[in-house]
Design an enzyme around this catalytic site. Structure first.
Site, PDB file in Angstrom:
ATOM      1  N   LYS A  35       0.825  -1.214   0.000  1.00 21.43           N
ATOM      2  CA  LYS A  35       0.000   0.000   0.000  1.00 21.43           C
ATOM      3  C   LYS A  35       0.859   1.264   0.000  1.00 21.43           C
ATOM      4  O   LYS A  35       0.637   2.162  -0.804  1.00 21.43           O
ATOM      5  CB  LYS A  35      -0.897   0.031   1.254  1.00 21.43           C
ATOM      6  CG  LYS A  35      -1.941  -1.053   1.290  1.00 21.43           C
ATOM      7  CD  LYS A  35      -2.828  -0.913   2.512  1.00 21.43           C
ATOM      8  CE  LYS A  35      -2.080  -1.067   3.823  1.00 21.43           C
ATOM      9  NZ  LYS A  35      -1.438  -2.372   4.011  1.00 21.43           N
ATOM     10  N   THR A  36       1.825   1.292   0.882  1.00 23.45           N
ATOM     11  CA  THR A  36       2.668   2.479   0.958  1.00 23.45           C
ATOM     12  C   THR A  36       3.465   2.630  -0.333  1.00 23.45           C
ATOM     13  O   THR A  36       3.657   3.725  -0.856  1.00 23.45           O
ATOM     14  CB  THR A  36       3.612   2.380   2.184  1.00 23.45           C
ATOM     15  OG1 THR A  36       2.796   2.234   3.349  1.00 23.45           O
ATOM     16  CG2 THR A  36       4.458   3.617   2.323  1.00 23.45           C
ATOM     17  N   ASP A 220      -1.933   7.871   3.845  1.00 18.13           N
ATOM     18  CA  ASP A 220      -1.535   6.497   4.186  1.00 18.13           C
ATOM     19  C   ASP A 220      -2.123   6.151   5.558  1.00 18.13           C
ATOM     20  O   ASP A 220      -2.451   7.039   6.338  1.00 18.13           O
ATOM     21  CB  ASP A 220       0.001   6.406   4.241  1.00 18.13           C
ATOM     22  CG  ASP A 220       0.494   4.957   4.143  1.00 18.13           C
ATOM     23  OD1 ASP A 220      -0.346   4.034   4.062  1.00 18.13           O
ATOM     24  OD2 ASP A 220       1.727   4.749   4.142  1.00 18.13           O
ATOM     25  N   GLU A 221      -2.241   4.881   5.870  1.00 18.99           N
ATOM     26  CA  GLU A 221      -2.777   4.431   7.171  1.00 18.99           C
ATOM     27  C   GLU A 221      -4.137   5.078   7.436  1.00 18.99           C
ATOM     28  O   GLU A 221      -4.417   5.560   8.535  1.00 18.99           O
ATOM     29  CB  GLU A 221      -1.803   4.781   8.310  1.00 18.99           C
ATOM     30  CG  GLU A 221      -0.387   4.323   8.095  1.00 18.99           C
ATOM     31  CD  GLU A 221      -0.154   2.861   8.470  1.00 18.99           C
ATOM     32  OE1 GLU A 221      -1.127   2.164   8.825  1.00 18.99           O
ATOM     33  OE2 GLU A 221       0.998   2.420   8.378  1.00 18.99           O
ATOM     34  N   GLN A 251      -5.633  -3.272  10.616  1.00 23.80           N
ATOM     35  CA  GLN A 251      -4.528  -2.646  11.341  1.00 23.80           C
ATOM     36  C   GLN A 251      -4.951  -1.371  12.060  1.00 23.80           C
ATOM     37  O   GLN A 251      -4.120  -0.531  12.373  1.00 23.80           O
ATOM     38  CB  GLN A 251      -3.377  -2.336  10.387  1.00 23.80           C
ATOM     39  CG  GLN A 251      -2.713  -3.586   9.851  1.00 23.80           C
ATOM     40  CD  GLN A 251      -1.496  -3.248   9.012  1.00 23.80           C
ATOM     41  OE1 GLN A 251      -0.473  -2.844   9.525  1.00 23.80           O
ATOM     42  NE2 GLN A 251      -1.619  -3.394   7.707  1.00 23.80           N
ATOM     43  N   ARG A 608       5.149  -7.343  10.880  1.00 31.27           N
ATOM     44  CA  ARG A 608       6.361  -6.535  10.679  1.00 31.27           C
ATOM     45  C   ARG A 608       7.531  -7.415  10.243  1.00 31.27           C
ATOM     46  O   ARG A 608       8.545  -6.923   9.766  1.00 31.27           O
ATOM     47  CB  ARG A 608       6.785  -5.793  11.967  1.00 31.27           C
ATOM     48  CG  ARG A 608       5.822  -4.769  12.540  1.00 31.27           C
ATOM     49  CD  ARG A 608       5.335  -3.799  11.523  1.00 31.27           C
ATOM     50  NE  ARG A 608       4.032  -4.220  11.030  1.00 31.27           N
ATOM     51  CZ  ARG A 608       3.506  -3.777   9.884  1.00 31.27           C
ATOM     52  NH1 ARG A 608       4.140  -2.927   9.127  1.00 31.27           N
ATOM     53  NH2 ARG A 608       2.326  -4.203   9.472  1.00 31.27           N
TER      54      ARG A 608
HETATM   55  P1  ATP Z   1       1.700  -2.095   5.946  1.00 34.47           P
HETATM   56  O1  ATP Z   1       0.282  -2.511   5.933  1.00 34.47           O
HETATM   57  O2  ATP Z   1       2.485  -2.829   6.959  1.00 34.47           O
HETATM   58  O3  ATP Z   1       1.866  -0.614   6.000  1.00 34.47           O
HETATM   59  P2  ATP Z   1       2.066  -1.959   3.112  1.00 34.47           P
HETATM   60  O4  ATP Z   1       0.866  -2.550   2.519  1.00 34.47           O
HETATM   61  O5  ATP Z   1       2.154  -0.501   3.143  1.00 34.47           O
HETATM   62  O6  ATP Z   1       2.306  -2.584   4.555  1.00 34.47           O
HETATM   63  P3  ATP Z   1       4.625  -1.835   1.833  1.00 34.47           P
HETATM   64  O7  ATP Z   1       5.408  -1.417   3.022  1.00 34.47           O
HETATM   65  O8  ATP Z   1       4.315  -0.840   0.803  1.00 34.47           O
HETATM   66  O9  ATP Z   1       3.291  -2.566   2.331  1.00 34.47           O
HETATM   67  O10 ATP Z   1       5.309  -3.070   1.123  1.00 34.47           O
HETATM   68  C1  ATP Z   1       5.805  -4.182   1.851  1.00 34.47           C
HETATM   69  C2  ATP Z   1       7.096  -4.672   1.248  1.00 34.47           C
HETATM   70  O11 ATP Z   1       6.832  -5.307   0.017  1.00 34.47           O
HETATM   71  C3  ATP Z   1       8.059  -3.547   0.951  1.00 34.47           C
HETATM   72  O12 ATP Z   1       9.363  -3.997   1.207  1.00 34.47           O
HETATM   73  C4  ATP Z   1       7.839  -3.309  -0.528  1.00 34.47           C
HETATM   74  O13 ATP Z   1       8.963  -2.735  -1.139  1.00 34.47           O
HETATM   75  C5  ATP Z   1       7.568  -4.710  -1.043  1.00 34.47           C
HETATM   76  N1  ATP Z   1       6.719  -4.734  -2.254  1.00 34.47           N
HETATM   77  C6  ATP Z   1       5.485  -4.239  -2.384  1.00 34.47           C
HETATM   78  N2  ATP Z   1       4.996  -4.457  -3.624  1.00 34.47           N
HETATM   79  C7  ATP Z   1       5.958  -5.122  -4.291  1.00 34.47           C
HETATM   80  C8  ATP Z   1       6.061  -5.649  -5.635  1.00 34.47           C
HETATM   81  N3  ATP Z   1       5.078  -5.527  -6.514  1.00 34.47           N
HETATM   82  N4  ATP Z   1       7.204  -6.262  -5.957  1.00 34.47           N
HETATM   83  C9  ATP Z   1       8.208  -6.407  -5.059  1.00 34.47           C
HETATM   84  N5  ATP Z   1       8.176  -5.941  -3.808  1.00 34.47           N
HETATM   85  C10 ATP Z   1       7.054  -5.307  -3.419  1.00 34.47           C
HETATM   86 MG    MG Z   2       2.325   0.857   4.759  1.00 35.17          MG
END
Ligand code: ATP
Ligand code: MG
Length: 732
Positions: A35-36, A220-221, A251, A608
């Site tokens: 997402k981020t 975000d969040e 979350q 995490r």
């Molecule tokens: P959270 O809910 O904990 O905030 P999130 O959904 O924001 O998590 P991110 O932090 O954006 O998730 O991504 C998690 C990890 O996966 C990061 O290291 C990111 O770089 C990697 N990632 C996300 N999408 C891809 C992709 N399409 N290919 C490779 N790596 C990815």
């Molecule tokens: Mg995130």
């Protein structure tokens, strides 16, 4: 145009979200699904492909750390700096608006931020003024009431006591509080948001200006926004500018602070044209960790429901360590970290996560003993330490003479003979005349109303502040800080007052403040030309207090509460203190809604971890000065057995598995019951005597044979662990 770097390394739904036409969007997805990443790439897309100016983008994240990270990632993606982009926390951005438009917001240009502790102190003083008993009206709760009203957008005049006398009193305090803050030119955290919301709501010119400017609002969040934050976003975006929200209902962990998961549902109602995108592939955690997280969160009801999958391998199982007590827990984890580093890994890839800040202390001392560098985020925050706040109060007062909370803090600190009675008189005059304490004090010197001694003492203080003001004006920031500390005599004061290490530690911290000021980079902001270096530093101290200590660039183990771990990821995660009453927290166990929030918090913790997750609990724990014997957390039982490797200390024969232990309810320790004999013939609860430490009671035991040890709570010497073969304990 070559858009490949922006869309590369994104999966299909991620790409769809990043490259969507301007429209309200909701990316709803589980932990680690990117997402981020999508948010960052979206901004890059808007800048690079849609040709949007950085000035037209407003992006909100939850922590300053996340905001800095986000800016960095966008710049790396685009290969150039993105000045003018507004990217920060709600508080940070609201603060910025108020600084830019202090006049319109009816604030003095030098307004200062009131942190939670200052706020409680102020409430305390006001309760006294109103002759309300602190015991009936605990200041912390009264402050909580005020903050909650602000978070709902209510001013005192909007509130109705409905004939309830308690409400009436609370509203009265709120009223006086508000009036006092206004007079002092101080703004608390909730006020930052509410005031900036009112500013944009009521000043149509400014509203039009910002709506015209911010064509894209991203957040975000999103699941953790409260009503006020959501209203703030909607107000800035207006009807014409789309909001891009990303979040995860699983979350949501700030319900206790007013966050509303409902905002997610409301979003699609408020913006019927909103496109919702779901991401289901997790890229962060290996298979077993993800399965455990999914299984745990499945115990919550009323979820929006999503399953995460990964094409990563299963990886290692989760490790579960059953510790005797909190020291044993810390020792075990220390060992694991040493191993991790010996295997050639970085300490900074390790996180220790805990439910309560107080848990960090034992880790800190164990790490210190073992020379393991660590960094604590949150907890006893640098900028919140008493001595630091003293120095900051001097700086704040020189910069805003109406700042009564700062005045109160330092008027007789270090002591200069201004007694409580004198200060009371000053307060009284200030209150009746509705003027800042400083003005009243400055006039008091010659007013004849005070005794010669009091007037002399006040005179010295007034002179000191004027002298500071004079002397620091033209100095660089760090010399200002240095000069103020030295003119105030803070170091001498602490060294004289607190002998030994405590006093020295405070002096070290004051020196550290000078270092922090020296390292502080005040970026001249085109939009805030009047902001001087000192004001900028003071705002930084107030806004970033909660987030970690100065980064020395050393490779450190990261320690933080589960709440502050949101959004972050680490190769190896230790999730500690999984005991009923600690996690889930005691206050939540009888309330289903709050229990589910605790479970989401646990879900945040588990997700995490990238490669390794170690969970631990202690059978006995000293916390907040109490010994607790709590059964293992119910969350442990919700993890599928086949995913968990239990690590049991070799010598324990009497312990049963966490699964076999009775469910919560009691506070009685399941094993190690008083009276149960250890192998050595001593038993817990037994009265013993020691040649040097005197008499005490055995409170814990571990090990066997030559390694058998007992913990004794001595009547005078306190708690000690003793190795039986050396201790020659006598049964009494
Ligand atoms: P959270 O809910 O904990 O905030 P999130 O959904 O924001 O998590 P991110 O932090 O954006 O998730 O991504 C998690 C990890 O996966 C990061 O290291 C990111 O770089 C990697 N990632 C996300 N999408 C891809 C992709 N399409 N290919 C490779 N790596 C990815
Ligand atoms: Mg995130």
């Amino acid at each position: 145009m070559d858009v490949s770097p922006i869309l590369d390394e994104l999966n299909k739904p991620q790409r769809e979200a990043v490259s969507a036409p301007p429209q309200p969007m909701l990316v709803l997805a589980g932990a680690g699904s990117g997402k981020t990443r999508v948010l960052v790439h979206r901004i890059a897309w808007l800048l690079e492909v849609e040709g949007i100016s950085p000035l037209s983008i407003l992006s909100v994240t939850f922590t300053n750390k996340a905001a800095a990270e986000m800016r960095g990632r966008i710049q790396r993606l685009l290969g150039m700096p993105v000045g003018g982009l507004w990217c920060g926390t709600f508080h940070g951005l609201a603060h910025r608006l108020l600084r830019m438009h202090w006049r319109e917001a009816n604030l003095p240009q030098t307004f200062q931020i009131l942190d939670s502790e200052d706020q409680i102190r102020m409430v305390k003083r006001l309760l006294k003024t109103l002759e309300l008993d602190e015991n009936r009206w605990p200041p912390r709760q009264v402050a909580g009431f005020i903050n909650a009203r602000k978070d709902e957008g209510s001013r005192p005049q909007h509130l109705d006591d409905r004939g309830d006398p308690a409400q009436r009193e609370l509203i009265r305090v709120y009223s006086l509080y508000e009036e006092t803050c206004q007079r002092n030119g101080v703004v608390d955290f909730a006020e930052l948001l509410l005031r900036s919301l009112e500013l944009l709501r009521d000043n149509l010119e400014l509203q039009a200006h910002y709506r015209n400017r911010f064509r894209h609002v991203l957040v975000d969040e999103f699941q953790d926004t409260n009503a006020l934050q959501y209203a703030w976003l909607r107000l800035i975006a207006g009807d014409q500018n789309p909001i891009f929200a990303v979040g995860d209902d699983d979350q949501s962990i700030y319900g206790w602070r007013g966050a509303k998961i409902e905002n997610i549902h409301n979003f699609t109602r408020h913006y019927p044209s909103c496109v919702t995108i779901r991401l289901e592939q997790n890229y962060r955690s290996s298979g077993n960790i993800l399965k455990a997280a999914n299984a745990l969160i499945d115990n919550n009801r009323g979820r929006l429901g999503k399953k995460l999958w990964t094409d990563d391998r299963d990886g290692e199982k989760l490790h579960l360590y059953a510790a005797f007590n909190e020291l044993d827990e810390a020792r075990y984890i220390t060992g694991r970290i040493k191993q991790w580093v010996d295997d050639g890994n970085l300490r900074s890839d390790v996180a220790i996560l805990y439910r309560s800040n107080a848990q960090s202390r034992v880790f800190e001392s164990t790490f210190n003993e073992n020379r393991i560098p660590y960094r604590v985020y949150g907890g006893l925050r640098f900028f919140e330490r008493a001595e630091i706040k003293d120095a900051l109060a001097y700086l704040r007062l020189t910069s805003n003479l109406a700042d009564d909370p700062s005045f109160e803090r330092i008027v007789n600190h270090p002591p200069r003979g201004i007694g409580e009675r004198t200060v009371d008189m000053l307060r009284q005059i200030a209150r009746t005349e509705r003027r800042p304490l400083w003005e009243v004090a400055a006039e008091a010197v010659d007013s004849g109303e005070f005794t010669a001694r009091a007037a002399g003492a006040i005179g010295r203080f007034v002179h000191l502040i004027r002298q500071m003001n004079e002397e620091i004006k033209s100095l660089p920031l760090y010399e200002q800080v240095e000069a103020v500390i030295s003119l105030a005599g803070l170091k001498e004061h602490f060294l004289a007052k607190e002998k030994g290490e405590t006093g020295q530690a405070r002096v070290d911290n004051l020196n550290e403040l000078v270092t922090a000021a020296n390292g502080y980079v005040h970026i001249q902001d085109d939009e805030l030309p009047d902001m001087d270096e000192l004001s900028s530093f003071l705002a930084h101290a107030a806004l970033e207090a909660g987030e970690g200590q100065g980064d020395a660039g050393e490779d450190c183990v990261q320690m933080m509460t589960l709440h502050s771990a949101k959004g972050l990821e680490f190769s190896m995660v230790f999730l500690c203190g999984l005991e009923e009453g600690l996690f889930p927290h005691q206050m939540s166990v009888n309330e289903p809604g709050r229990l589910e929030e605790e479970r989401r918090l646990c879900y945040v913790g588990i997700t995490r971890a990238e490669q390794q997750l170690v969970i631990s609990y202690a059978e006995q724990r000293q916390l907040h000065g109490q010994t607790r014997f709590n059964p293992p957390s119910r969350f442990l039982q919700e993890l599928p057995e086949e995913l968990v490797d239990e690590i049991r200390p070799k010598v324990q024969t009497y312990q049963t598995s966490y699964r076999a232990q009775a469910r919560p309810a009691t506070n009685v320790r399941p094993s190690h019951r008083p009276g149960s004999q250890t192998e050595s013939g001593f038993s817990i609860g037994q009265q013993v005597s020691h040649a040097k430490f005197g008499e005490g009671v055995i409170t814990n035991a571990e090990g066997a044979g030559a390694h058998a040890r007992v913990e004794v709570n001595f009547e005078t010497a306190g708690r000690k662990w003793l190795v039986l073969v050396y201790a020659s304990l006598q049964k009494v």
